[in-house]
Design a protein around this motif. Structure first.
Motif, mmCIF file in Angstrom:
data_model
loop_
_atom_site.group_PDB
_atom_site.id
_atom_site.type_symbol
_atom_site.label_atom_id
_atom_site.label_comp_id
_atom_site.label_asym_id
_atom_site.label_seq_id
_atom_site.Cartn_x
_atom_site.Cartn_y
_atom_site.Cartn_z
ATOM 1 N N VAL A 1 -0.520 -10.605 15.461
ATOM 2 C CA VAL A 1 0.509 -10.195 14.507
ATOM 3 C C VAL A 1 1.754 -9.741 15.259
ATOM 4 C CG1 VAL A 1 1.108 -8.563 12.701
ATOM 5 C CG2 VAL A 1 -1.199 -9.539 12.791
ATOM 6 N N GLN A 2 2.887 -10.215 14.802
ATOM 7 C CA GLN A 2 4.177 -9.751 15.337
ATOM 8 C C GLN A 2 5.051 -9.297 14.185
ATOM 9 O OE1 GLN A 2 5.820 -12.838 17.906
ATOM 10 N NE2 GLN A 2 5.158 -11.640 19.668
ATOM 11 N N LEU A 3 5.608 -8.126 14.333
ATOM 12 C CA LEU A 3 6.556 -7.578 13.367
ATOM 13 C C LEU A 3 7.817 -7.224 14.136
ATOM 14 C CD1 LEU A 3 4.101 -5.176 11.474
ATOM 15 C CD2 LEU A 3 4.813 -7.475 10.781
ATOM 16 N N VAL A 4 8.931 -7.834 13.761
ATOM 17 C CA VAL A 4 10.175 -7.639 14.485
ATOM 18 C C VAL A 4 11.237 -7.121 13.534
ATOM 19 C CG1 VAL A 4 11.937 -8.696 15.918
ATOM 20 C CG2 VAL A 4 9.566 -9.490 16.076
ATOM 21 N N ALA B 1 10.743 -9.343 10.315
ATOM 22 C CA ALA B 1 10.181 -10.686 10.347
ATOM 23 C C ALA B 1 8.722 -10.588 10.768
ATOM 24 C CB ALA B 1 10.960 -11.557 11.315
ATOM 25 N N ALA B 2 7.836 -11.059 9.896
ATOM 26 C CA ALA B 2 6.394 -10.956 10.146
ATOM 27 C C ALA B 2 5.812 -12.319 10.472
ATOM 28 C CB ALA B 2 5.693 -10.377 8.925
ATOM 29 N N SER B 3 4.901 -12.325 11.422
ATOM 30 C CA SER B 3 4.194 -13.555 11.748
ATOM 31 C C SER B 3 2.785 -13.222 12.206
ATOM 32 C CB SER B 3 4.925 -14.351 12.835
ATOM 33 O OG SER B 3 4.995 -13.612 14.036
ATOM 34 N N GLY B 4 1.869 -14.170 12.024
ATOM 35 C CA GLY B 4 0.510 -14.009 12.529
ATOM 36 C C GLY B 4 -0.402 -13.148 11.689
ATOM 37 N N ILE B 5 0.040 -12.732 10.492
ATOM 38 C CA ILE B 5 -0.846 -11.918 9.645
ATOM 39 C C ILE B 5 -1.864 -12.829 8.993
ATOM 40 C CG2 ILE B 5 -1.009 -10.418 7.630
ATOM 41 C CD1 ILE B 5 1.738 -9.350 8.250
ATOM 42 N N THR B 6 -3.123 -12.658 9.331
ATOM 43 C CA THR B 6 -4.179 -13.517 8.797
ATOM 44 C C THR B 6 -5.057 -12.785 7.780
ATOM 45 O OG1 THR B 6 -5.612 -12.944 10.643
ATOM 46 C CG2 THR B 6 -4.244 -14.926 10.882
ATOM 47 N N TYR B 7 -4.907 -11.466 7.682
ATOM 48 C CA TYR B 7 -5.730 -10.738 6.725
ATOM 49 C C TYR B 7 -5.038 -10.716 5.356
ATOM 50 C CZ TYR B 7 -2.802 -7.120 8.999
ATOM 51 O OH TYR B 7 -1.763 -6.414 9.566
ATOM 52 N N ALA C 1 5.500 -1.901 9.317
ATOM 53 C CA ALA C 1 4.075 -1.878 9.592
ATOM 54 C C ALA C 1 3.319 -2.647 8.521
ATOM 55 C CB ALA C 1 3.563 -0.441 9.660
ATOM 56 N N ALA C 2 2.118 -3.116 8.876
ATOM 57 C CA ALA C 2 1.286 -3.868 7.940
ATOM 58 C C ALA C 2 -0.157 -3.409 8.058
ATOM 59 C CB ALA C 2 1.380 -5.362 8.211
ATOM 60 N N GLY C 3 -0.873 -3.469 6.939
ATOM 61 C CA GLY C 3 -2.277 -3.084 6.936
ATOM 62 C C GLY C 3 -3.050 -3.902 5.935
ATOM 63 N N TRP C 4 -4.348 -3.999 6.160
ATOM 64 C CA TRP C 4 -5.187 -4.831 5.297
ATOM 65 C C TRP C 4 -5.681 -4.038 4.104
ATOM 66 C CZ3 TRP C 4 -10.797 -4.556 4.888
ATOM 67 C CH2 TRP C 4 -11.325 -5.558 4.079
ATOM 68 N N GLY C 5 -5.559 -4.642 2.929
ATOM 69 C CA GLY C 5 -6.079 -4.007 1.742
ATOM 70 C C GLY C 5 -5.247 -4.350 0.513
ATOM 71 N N ALA C 6 -5.825 -4.082 -0.651
ATOM 72 C CA ALA C 6 -5.151 -4.393 -1.910
ATOM 73 C C ALA C 6 -4.393 -3.200 -2.465
ATOM 74 C CB ALA C 6 -6.170 -4.863 -2.944
ATOM 75 N N GLY C 7 -4.584 -2.052 -1.864
ATOM 76 C CA GLY C 7 -3.974 -0.853 -2.416
ATOM 77 C C GLY C 7 -2.571 -0.636 -1.918
ATOM 78 N N LEU C 8 -2.148 0.612 -2.011
ATOM 79 C CA LEU C 8 -0.811 1.015 -1.602
ATOM 80 C C LEU C 8 -0.958 2.369 -0.927
ATOM 81 C CD1 LEU C 8 2.131 0.021 -1.912
ATOM 82 C CD2 LEU C 8 2.299 1.439 -3.947
ATOM 83 N N THR C 9 -0.587 2.449 0.328
ATOM 84 C CA THR C 9 -0.802 3.687 1.039
ATOM 85 C C THR C 9 0.431 4.117 1.820
ATOM 86 O OG1 THR C 9 -2.174 4.822 2.677
ATOM 87 C CG2 THR C 9 -1.791 2.482 3.033
ATOM 88 N N THR C 10 0.596 5.421 1.911
ATOM 89 C CA THR C 10 1.696 5.981 2.693
ATOM 90 C C THR C 10 1.199 6.608 3.993
ATOM 91 O OG1 THR C 10 1.517 8.093 1.539
ATOM 92 C CG2 THR C 10 3.017 6.460 0.594
ATOM 93 N N ASN C 11 -0.080 6.499 4.262
ATOM 94 C CA ASN C 11 -0.688 7.090 5.456
ATOM 95 C C ASN C 11 -0.505 6.165 6.646
ATOM 96 O OD1 ASN C 11 -2.277 8.174 7.447
ATOM 97 N ND2 ASN C 11 -4.004 8.606 6.101
ATOM 98 N N PRO C 12 0.274 6.571 7.653
ATOM 99 C CA PRO C 12 0.512 5.669 8.787
ATOM 100 C C PRO C 12 -0.772 5.286 9.525
ATOM 101 C CG PRO C 12 1.324 7.865 9.260
ATOM 102 C CD PRO C 12 0.981 7.830 7.815
ATOM 103 N N ARG C 13 -1.799 6.113 9.443
ATOM 104 C CA ARG C 13 -3.046 5.825 10.150
ATOM 105 C C ARG C 13 -3.781 4.642 9.556
ATOM 106 N NH1 ARG C 13 -5.564 11.898 11.241
ATOM 107 N NH2 ARG C 13 -3.750 12.717 12.371
#
Length: 123
Positions: A2-5, A23-29, A96-108
């Motif tokens: 994954v690359q995020l620029v 610009a996002a690339s490589g996100i497969t999840y 930033a990007a994360g896997w899941g269907a929800g919506l979160t504000t937690n950077p972790r």
């Protein structure tokens, strides 16, 4: 991989506007959520806004209507429109990007991060 620029940061006077891009690339999840965070020197990283795969959004209280997050799935891009900028908005802004269907504000809960773009607001 994954690359995020991020791009679009810069120096502006108070009251001005900026449009940040990621610009996002490589996100497969899938599904995945994305967010914009900021970190000022000596302070913790905090969420500015986030958006999920359904287009639902959430914003930090401190942006109070001065901000819009949007994404363009066709371009694999995430945007953050910042208006009426204040000196307190000076920070490094991260995508930033994360896997899941929800919506979160937690950077972790975000798996992948860009290197950031600097926003400096002068009074």
């Amino acid at each position: 991989q994954v690359q995020l620029v991020e791009s679009g940061g810069g120096s502006v006077q108070a009251g001005g506007s900026l449009r940040l891009s990621c610009a996002a690339s490589g996100i497969t999840y899938s599904p995945y959520y994305m967010g914009w965070f900021r970190q000022a020197p000596g302070k913790e990283r905090e969420v500015v806004a986030s958006i999920n795969s359904r287009g639902s959004t959430t914003y930090a209280d401190f942006v109070a209507g001065r901000c819009t997050i949007a994404k363009d799935n066709a371009k694999n891009a995430l945007y953050l429109q910042r208006n009426v900028l204040k000196p307190g908005d000076t920070a490094m802004y991260y995508c930033a990007a994360g896997w899941g269907a929800g919506l979160t504000t937690n950077p972790r809960l975000y798996k992948d991060w860009g290197k950031g773009t600097q926003v400096t607001v002068s009074s």
